[in-house]
Motif scaffolding. Structure first.
Motif, PDB file in Angstrom:
ATOM      1  N   GLN A  98       0.835  -1.206   0.000  1.00  0.00           N
ATOM      2  CA  GLN A  98       0.000   0.000   0.000  1.00  0.00           C
ATOM      3  C   GLN A  98       0.872   1.259   0.000  1.00  0.00           C
ATOM      4  N   SER A 158       6.817  -4.545  13.937  1.00  0.00           N
ATOM      5  CA  SER A 158       7.095  -4.085  15.312  1.00  0.00           C
ATOM      6  C   SER A 158       8.375  -4.689  15.884  1.00  0.00           C
ATOM      7  N   LEU A 185       3.390 -16.458  13.107  1.00  0.00           N
ATOM      8  CA  LEU A 185       2.153 -15.707  12.911  1.00  0.00           C
ATOM      9  C   LEU A 185       1.202 -16.334  11.921  1.00  0.00           C
ATOM     10  N   MET A 217       0.697 -16.842   8.802  1.00  0.00           N
ATOM     11  CA  MET A 217       0.131 -16.290   7.567  1.00  0.00           C
ATOM     12  C   MET A 217       0.764 -16.965   6.345  1.00  0.00           C
ATOM     13  N   ALA A 236      -3.455 -12.141  11.304  1.00  0.00           N
ATOM     14  CA  ALA A 236      -2.446 -12.073  10.241  1.00  0.00           C
ATOM     15  C   ALA A 236      -2.898 -12.704   8.937  1.00  0.00           C
ATOM     16  N   LEU A 247      -4.007 -10.350   6.257  1.00  0.00           N
ATOM     17  CA  LEU A 247      -3.147  -9.217   5.886  1.00  0.00           C
ATOM     18  C   LEU A 247      -2.592  -9.353   4.471  1.00  0.00           C
ATOM     19  N   LYS A 289      -4.397  -3.917  -0.824  1.00  0.00           N
ATOM     20  CA  LYS A 289      -5.184  -2.674  -0.765  1.00  0.00           C
ATOM     21  C   LYS A 289      -5.339  -2.220   0.685  1.00  0.00           C
ATOM     22  N   ARG A 290      -5.882  -1.008   0.845  1.00  0.00           N
ATOM     23  CA  ARG A 290      -6.088  -0.484   2.196  1.00  0.00           C
ATOM     24  C   ARG A 290      -7.517  -0.706   2.689  1.00  0.00           C
ATOM     25  N   PHE A 334     -11.022  -4.436   5.122  1.00  0.00           N
ATOM     26  CA  PHE A 334     -10.584  -5.237   6.275  1.00  0.00           C
ATOM     27  C   PHE A 334     -11.652  -5.335   7.375  1.00  0.00           C
ATOM     28  N   SER A 348       2.776  -3.930  14.405  1.00  0.00           N
ATOM     29  CA  SER A 348       2.655  -2.561  13.887  1.00  0.00           C
ATOM     30  C   SER A 348       1.678  -2.458  12.729  1.00  0.00           C
ATOM     31  N   ARG A 349       1.032  -3.546  12.367  1.00  0.00           N
ATOM     32  CA  ARG A 349       0.164  -3.574  11.177  1.00  0.00           C
ATOM     33  C   ARG A 349      -0.842  -2.425  11.148  1.00  0.00           C
ATOM     34  N   GLU A 350      -0.770  -1.623  10.084  1.00  0.00           N
ATOM     35  CA  GLU A 350      -1.717  -0.514   9.946  1.00  0.00           C
ATOM     36  C   GLU A 350      -3.082  -1.045   9.514  1.00  0.00           C
ATOM     37  N   HIS A 351      -3.109  -2.326   9.147  1.00  0.00           N
ATOM     38  CA  HIS A 351      -4.369  -2.978   8.821  1.00  0.00           C
ATOM     39  C   HIS A 351      -5.338  -2.886   9.998  1.00  0.00           C
ATOM     40  N   TRP A 377      -7.003   0.418   9.729  1.00  0.00           N
ATOM     41  CA  TRP A 377      -7.787   0.359   8.486  1.00  0.00           C
ATOM     42  C   TRP A 377      -9.072  -0.427   8.738  1.00  0.00           C
ATOM     43  N   ASN A 437      -0.511   5.081  14.101  1.00  0.00           N
ATOM     44  CA  ASN A 437      -1.172   4.633  12.879  1.00  0.00           C
ATOM     45  C   ASN A 437      -2.597   5.172  12.764  1.00  0.00           C
TER      46      ASN A 437
END
Lengths: 466, 200
Positions: free
Chosen positions: A39, A129, A412, A414, B27, B30, B34-35, B38, B82-85, B88, B110
């Motif tokens: 993004q 993080s 995690l 994923m 996770a 993720l 796209k933003r 979610f 830290s996921r900005e998801h 979002w 965030n």
């Protein structure tokens, strides 16, 4: 006025002071992986912006990558698309990119130090993080969100509020059978997962000085689990020795100047810390988490605490919920907890020393019969190569462990590596959050030696008696 | 970015402590590049059971808190990744403001980038707001005045002045920073002389 190491690095990177404690801070190093960057690159394209300093970036896939059958097509189309996006973005913006089939590929926080990209005194960021790991070198390193990734790509800076200074001093000598992971868990158990919020933690004292670079990385890695965005250890001879000759490290003509700069970074005598924590390292014992927060730790010789032993009402409610999720009762001895699956890996504990520590316990023994899967996932292709040169892979596979390709793996979930619902996992990763290792999976955080011992015994066991 | 000045809305009470960003968005979700989109996966373990069936009475679905733009949360909200998801997803659910005793640093940062205001209030104030939210009361949040008002109760809060300006004006932070291009170039020239090994 005497300054802390954090003060020095911060002040050395201020481009513009905005207000009392907010500054535009220069960023020297940027690690990019596939999950938190697409993004950001898209944002650059949409606004017609470019990357200010491509030479400050390494891009490497780690979160999504499968750890076996890599020659086969990835079964997950969304992972495939995300991995392809990283490669395409790296190409479009002309970045140093390490593909999955390169021996240097691995977890960003293993790769950066290994290549000498991580250095004392730099500001280093990544959309992850656990970037706090790199503080082991005396780098100011912290995780950022995707908007900040885009901001760094476009401007090489961040607008940041200066954190407070905290020092955790670990005195004495770490007992045999304990490692950096136990130190990290002991600290989090003491100050809590919000104990370091708003602070940068400097780790000091004889126990920290005695840790190897790998051990310091494990410790700094988990600073974020104590709520601190960054951790720091003063660079010393071990740091310089580790970096010498690595591909991104200063070359011969610049080496001496670099070392003398690095040596000037340590906190001055008498520097003021906003908060000081003192821990007697000689009293640390191997620790195991029993709940769904990294602060839920108990000594392997102890029991799960009683709910009423927590003073705070909200925390009591949290503990009840956590024990329900974990399928465990208060008062249970830790060694009574049966283990179904074992994971040695992650940016916390997947370096050569971690694998040696596990191998020393495993050598000549067998994984307990009921264990569904026990896997060892090296942090990078270079770690894997080194482990194989030392014959560690043979020790693991002969005992019944799987020996995998490098990546974030089951830390995690994923990628294809996951634990099943209700399964208890002895894991060397960093987070025991609800469903972190797979929906309904029950994570217990431990050191590599303790994970290895649990795999052999089939339940948690004091590695010191092993 | 959407501007934030003031909002007036019912609120969703979710006062659990140490809610991590894996709870906010696991996770496995993720992988989008796209933003958007979610929200449907947000708080999955709170909203759905292991078989994917919706859990009756969860605070995020159903009519009771429908349309809430405020989330009342527990201590250390947003810790972990830290996921900005995470913001979002929260924004995608329609929230513009989160009130809690404390927030994790990266998460709070965030939120600002996504037009979400995080308000820190003492535990007893948050407890009172949880009750008010459960009672369906409207809560007013005013960023300019830095105050939360609910019925007769009035709670002032601290907020960083730079971030306040960013939120209130809906600024593009990168655009702002690029106006300091000369200062950045000067810094680089100086740094390259002192620590040339950092440049290739």
């Amino acid at each position: 006025m005497p300054k802390t190491m954090y003060d020095k690095i911060w002040e050395g990177h201020v481009v513009e002071q905005r207000s009392d404690n907010v500054a535009l801070l220069y960023i020297d190093r940027h690690l990019v992986h596939e999950v938190t960057s697409p993004q950001a690159f898209e944002g650059l394209r949409v606004s017609g912006r470019t990357i200010r300093r491509p030479d400050s970036i390494i891009a490497v896939p780690d979160h999504n990558v499968p750890t076996k059958d890599r020659h086969k097509p990835n079964p997950d189309p969304m992972s495939t698309a995300q991995l392809a996006a990283l490669e395409a973005n790296a190409k479009e913006f002309d970045l140093d990119y390490i593909p999955m089939d390169d021996v240097r590929q691995g977890i960003v926080h293993v790769v950066g130090p290994e290549l000498g990209f991580t250095q004392p005194g730099v500001t280093l960021v990544c959309g992850d993080s656990h970037t706090s790991t790199h503080g082991a070198f005396g780098a100011l390193a912290f995780g950022i969100g995707t908007s900040e990734v885009e901001h760094v790509l476009a401007t090489q800076t961040l607008v940041l509020k200066k954190s407070k200074n905290m020092r955790v001093t670990v005195t004495g000598e770490l007992p045999v059978g304990c490692s950096a992971k136990d130190v990290a868990l002991a600290i989090i158990g003491r100050i809590g997962t919000a104990g370091g919020t708003g602070h940068v933690i400097e780790y000091a004292g004889p126990v920290i000085e005695a840790l190897s670079m790998e051990g310091r990385m494990t410790l700094c890695n988990m600073s974020i689990e104590a709520g601190a965005r960054a951790g720091l250890v003063a660079p010393d001879e071990k740091t310089f020795e580790y970096l010498k000759g690595r591909p991104y490290a200063p070359k011969a003509g610049q080496w001496d100047a670099a070392v003398s700069y690095w040596a000037s970074l340590r906190s001055d005598e008498g520097a003021k810390f906003d908060r000081e924590v003192l821990i007697d390292g000689s009293e640390i014992v191997p620790l195991v988490t029993w709940g769904t927060s990294p602060e839920d730790v108990a000594p392997v010789t102890g029991t799960i605490p009683l709910v009423e032993s927590f003073k705070d009402r909200a925390k009591q409610e949290g503990v009840v919920k956590a024990l329900e999720y974990m399928g465990l009762a208060e008062g249970t001895p830790i060694t009574d907890i049966k283990v179904d699956r074992v994971f040695v890996g992650s940016c916390t504990n997947s370096r050569i020393e971690d694998l040696r520590e596990a191998a020393a316990v495993i050598k000549g023994r067998k994984v307990a019969g009921h264990i569904i899967e026990a896997m060892i996932v090296p942090g990078s292709g270079l770690v894997k190569e080194q482990a194989e040169a030392e014959g560690l892979d043979k020790i693991f596979t002969e005992a019944g462990f799987e020996w995998r390709e490098p990546g974030c793996s089951m830390c995690l979930a994923m990628n294809p590596d996951k634990a099943g619902p209700g399964e208890h996992v002895a894991s060397t990763s960093n987070r025991n959050f609800v469903s972190r290792q797979g929906p309904g999976a029950r994570t217990h955080l431990v050191s590599p030696a303790m994970a290895a011992a649990a795999a052999i015994a089939g339940h948690f066991v004091d590695v010191r008696d092993f | 970015m959407e501007k934030f000045t003031k909002i007036s809305s019912i609120a969703t009470p979710f006062p659990r402590v140490n809610v991590d960003t894996d709870i906010i968005i696991p996770a496995k979700h993720l992988k989008s590049i796209k933003r958007t989109g979610f929200g449907q996966f947000a708080f999955e373990s709170v909203r759905f059971d292991a078989d994917g069936n919706r859990i009756e009475g969860n605070v995020f679905d159903g009519e009771r808190y429908k349309g809430a733009q405020i989330l009342i949360a527990g201590d250390n909200f947003g810790c972990g990744s830290s996921r900005e998801h995470a913001p979002w997803a929260i924004a995608d659910m329609g929230y513009r403001c989160i009130i809690a005793p404390t927030f994790a640093d990266i998460f709070a940062g965030n939120c600002v980038k996504n037009g979400i205001l995080t308000v820190e209030l003492p535990q007893d104030a948050v407890d009172a707001l949880v009750l008010a939210a459960e009672g369906g009361q409207v809560i007013n949040v005013d960023l300019e005045e830095q105050v939360v008002v609910c019925g007769n109760a009035r709670y002032e809060f601290d907020y960083n002045s730079e971030q306040k300006e960013m939120l209130m004006q809906g600024l593009d932070e990168i655009g702002q920073t690029l106006t300091a291009k000369a200062a950045i170039s000067n810094f680089e020239a100086r740094q390259q002389r002192m620590t040339p090994w950092l440049y290739r």
